[in-house]
Design a protein around this motif. Structure first.
Motif, PDB file in Angstrom:
ATOM      1  N   PHE A   7     -34.965 -55.682 -23.317  1.00  0.00           N
ATOM      2  CA  PHE A   7     -34.661 -54.553 -24.211  1.00  0.00           C
ATOM      3  C   PHE A   7     -33.957 -53.442 -23.421  1.00  0.00           C
ATOM      4  O   PHE A   7     -32.949 -52.889 -23.863  1.00  0.00           O
ATOM      5  CB  PHE A   7     -35.941 -54.020 -24.857  1.00  0.00           C
ATOM      6  CG  PHE A   7     -35.714 -52.874 -25.800  1.00  0.00           C
ATOM      7  CD1 PHE A   7     -35.274 -53.115 -27.100  1.00  0.00           C
ATOM      8  CD2 PHE A   7     -35.919 -51.558 -25.410  1.00  0.00           C
ATOM      9  CE1 PHE A   7     -35.043 -52.061 -27.985  1.00  0.00           C
ATOM     10  CE2 PHE A   7     -35.693 -50.502 -26.283  1.00  0.00           C
ATOM     11  CZ  PHE A   7     -35.264 -50.755 -27.576  1.00  0.00           C
ATOM     12  N   LEU A   8     -34.490 -53.134 -22.231  1.00  0.00           N
ATOM     13  CA  LEU A   8     -33.878 -52.096 -21.392  1.00  0.00           C
ATOM     14  C   LEU A   8     -32.468 -52.493 -20.976  1.00  0.00           C
ATOM     15  O   LEU A   8     -31.552 -51.660 -20.980  1.00  0.00           O
ATOM     16  CB  LEU A   8     -34.734 -51.854 -20.147  1.00  0.00           C
ATOM     17  CG  LEU A   8     -35.924 -50.908 -20.336  1.00  0.00           C
ATOM     18  CD1 LEU A   8     -36.743 -50.821 -19.053  1.00  0.00           C
ATOM     19  CD2 LEU A   8     -35.433 -49.519 -20.751  1.00  0.00           C
ATOM     20  N   ALA A   9     -32.282 -53.761 -20.626  1.00  0.00           N
ATOM     21  CA  ALA A   9     -30.951 -54.236 -20.236  1.00  0.00           C
ATOM     22  C   ALA A   9     -29.977 -54.039 -21.402  1.00  0.00           C
ATOM     23  O   ALA A   9     -28.845 -53.595 -21.214  1.00  0.00           O
ATOM     24  CB  ALA A   9     -31.003 -55.704 -19.815  1.00  0.00           C
ATOM     25  N   GLY A  10     -30.433 -54.358 -22.631  1.00  0.00           N
ATOM     26  CA  GLY A  10     -29.596 -54.172 -23.819  1.00  0.00           C
ATOM     27  C   GLY A  10     -29.260 -52.702 -24.034  1.00  0.00           C
ATOM     28  O   GLY A  10     -28.127 -52.346 -24.351  1.00  0.00           O
ATOM     29  N   LEU A  11     -30.271 -51.848 -23.839  1.00  0.00           N
ATOM     30  CA  LEU A  11     -30.086 -50.405 -24.013  1.00  0.00           C
ATOM     31  C   LEU A  11     -29.055 -49.875 -23.021  1.00  0.00           C
ATOM     32  O   LEU A  11     -28.148 -49.115 -23.380  1.00  0.00           O
ATOM     33  CB  LEU A  11     -31.435 -49.705 -23.802  1.00  0.00           C
ATOM     34  CG  LEU A  11     -31.709 -48.381 -24.512  1.00  0.00           C
ATOM     35  CD1 LEU A  11     -31.521 -48.499 -26.013  1.00  0.00           C
ATOM     36  CD2 LEU A  11     -33.131 -47.919 -24.199  1.00  0.00           C
ATOM     37  N   VAL A  12     -29.165 -50.283 -21.757  1.00  0.00           N
ATOM     38  CA  VAL A  12     -28.234 -49.819 -20.715  1.00  0.00           C
ATOM     39  C   VAL A  12     -26.823 -50.356 -20.980  1.00  0.00           C
ATOM     40  O   VAL A  12     -25.836 -49.623 -20.904  1.00  0.00           O
ATOM     41  CB  VAL A  12     -28.721 -50.264 -19.314  1.00  0.00           C
ATOM     42  CG1 VAL A  12     -27.659 -49.979 -18.257  1.00  0.00           C
ATOM     43  CG2 VAL A  12     -30.020 -49.553 -18.971  1.00  0.00           C
ATOM     44  N   PHE A  13     -26.760 -51.648 -21.323  1.00  0.00           N
ATOM     45  CA  PHE A  13     -25.461 -52.262 -21.642  1.00  0.00           C
ATOM     46  C   PHE A  13     -24.808 -51.516 -22.809  1.00  0.00           C
ATOM     47  O   PHE A  13     -23.612 -51.171 -22.761  1.00  0.00           O
ATOM     48  CB  PHE A  13     -25.684 -53.738 -22.010  1.00  0.00           C
ATOM     49  CG  PHE A  13     -24.444 -54.580 -21.984  1.00  0.00           C
ATOM     50  CD1 PHE A  13     -24.272 -55.556 -21.023  1.00  0.00           C
ATOM     51  CD2 PHE A  13     -23.444 -54.419 -22.941  1.00  0.00           C
ATOM     52  CE1 PHE A  13     -23.130 -56.345 -21.006  1.00  0.00           C
ATOM     53  CE2 PHE A  13     -22.302 -55.192 -22.922  1.00  0.00           C
ATOM     54  CZ  PHE A  13     -22.144 -56.162 -21.950  1.00  0.00           C
TER      55      PHE A  13
END
Lengths: 137, 117
Positions: A7-13
């Motif tokens: 989820f965090l990776a998606g948010l940062v991306f």
């Protein structure tokens, strides 16, 4: 993989796509509009985004190759063994047709869906159908 | 980063395709939720400029473009992030071919569209 990490990776991306301007169809089409080169209306900024992303990703991938495994101990996938084939070329042409029509590719489509659900659903639903139709399996 | 930490390639089209129907869907759905959430937050903090230009595209064109992008990235096994970033960064020969093909096609499509419109 922990879903929180994903989820965090998606948010940062997603934040990266917004900050770089990739979430805006007008900005993407402004880059793809090569007819505007020389008129002063061409917008080359997205080329810089790509160069910047590659400048970060290339050494990270090289680092991973040297380590031989992921930081969590997982297996790193190797490069696909299949070569350049008709599916790759044909698929890339179809993708290019769609990208040139609207200036939206899959990552920005999902960010824009959150930013403005309508009319983005009109893009994302056919996108999902297309993803399933194009599968080999 | 996904690849280095978890051994995963962060191509959006591939993640979305397998999230729709495939194995190990939880992290993929969470990644997609993160992308959508980023859009929601950006809309609130930045405003409508986040999706500048979206309102000028007719619905039918959006739908056709979405379908073509879906079929194409699924067939070619990669989109802008998959082939354009991950693939090129890993020096994949397939990506070195795919990126000029889809970028060139997109540029020609837009140019033709502007001539016809």
């Amino acid at each position: 993989m922990k879903w929180t990490h994903a989820f965090l990776a998606g948010l940062v991306f997603g934040a990266g796509l917004v900050i770089s301007g990739m979430s805006s169809p007008a900005r993407v089409l402004g880059f793809l509009d090569i007819g505007a080169i020389g008129t002063g209306h061409w917008d080359p900024r997205l080329a810089l985004v790509m160069i910047g992303a590659l400048a970060v990703a290339t050494p990270l991938f090289a680092l991973g190759r040297r380590r031989g495994q992921a930081l969590d101990g997982g297996i790193l996938p190797s490069l696909p063994t299949q070569g350049v084939d008709r599916r790759l070329i044909g698929g890339s042409v179809l993708f290019g047709l769609g990208w040139g029509l609207a200036g939206i590719c899959p990552g920005p489509a999902l960010v824009d869906l959150g930013a403005q659900p309508w009319p983005m659903l009109a893009f994302v639903l056919p996108l999902a159908i297309g993803l399933l139709l194009g599968r080999r399996d | 980063m996904l690849w280095l930490v978890h051994g995963r390639i962060a191509g959006i089209a591939g993640i979305a395709r397998v999230a729709l129907r495939g194995p190990d869907r939880d992290w993929r759905l969470a990644f997609i939720a993160g992308l959508v959430a980023a859009g929601m937050v950006a809309r609130i903090t930045v405003g409508p400029a986040v999706v500048a230009g979206l309102d000028t595209i007719p619905l039918l064109r959006l739908a056709i473009a979405g379908l073509l992008v879906g079929i194409g990235t699924s067939m070619a096994n990669g989109c802008t992030s998959g082939h354009g970033i991950c693939g090129l960064a890993r020096l994949s020969r397939r990506s070195l071919v795919a990126v000029p093909v889809f970028m060139g096609t997109a540029m020609i499509t837009l140019a033709l569209f502007k001539v016809l419109a």
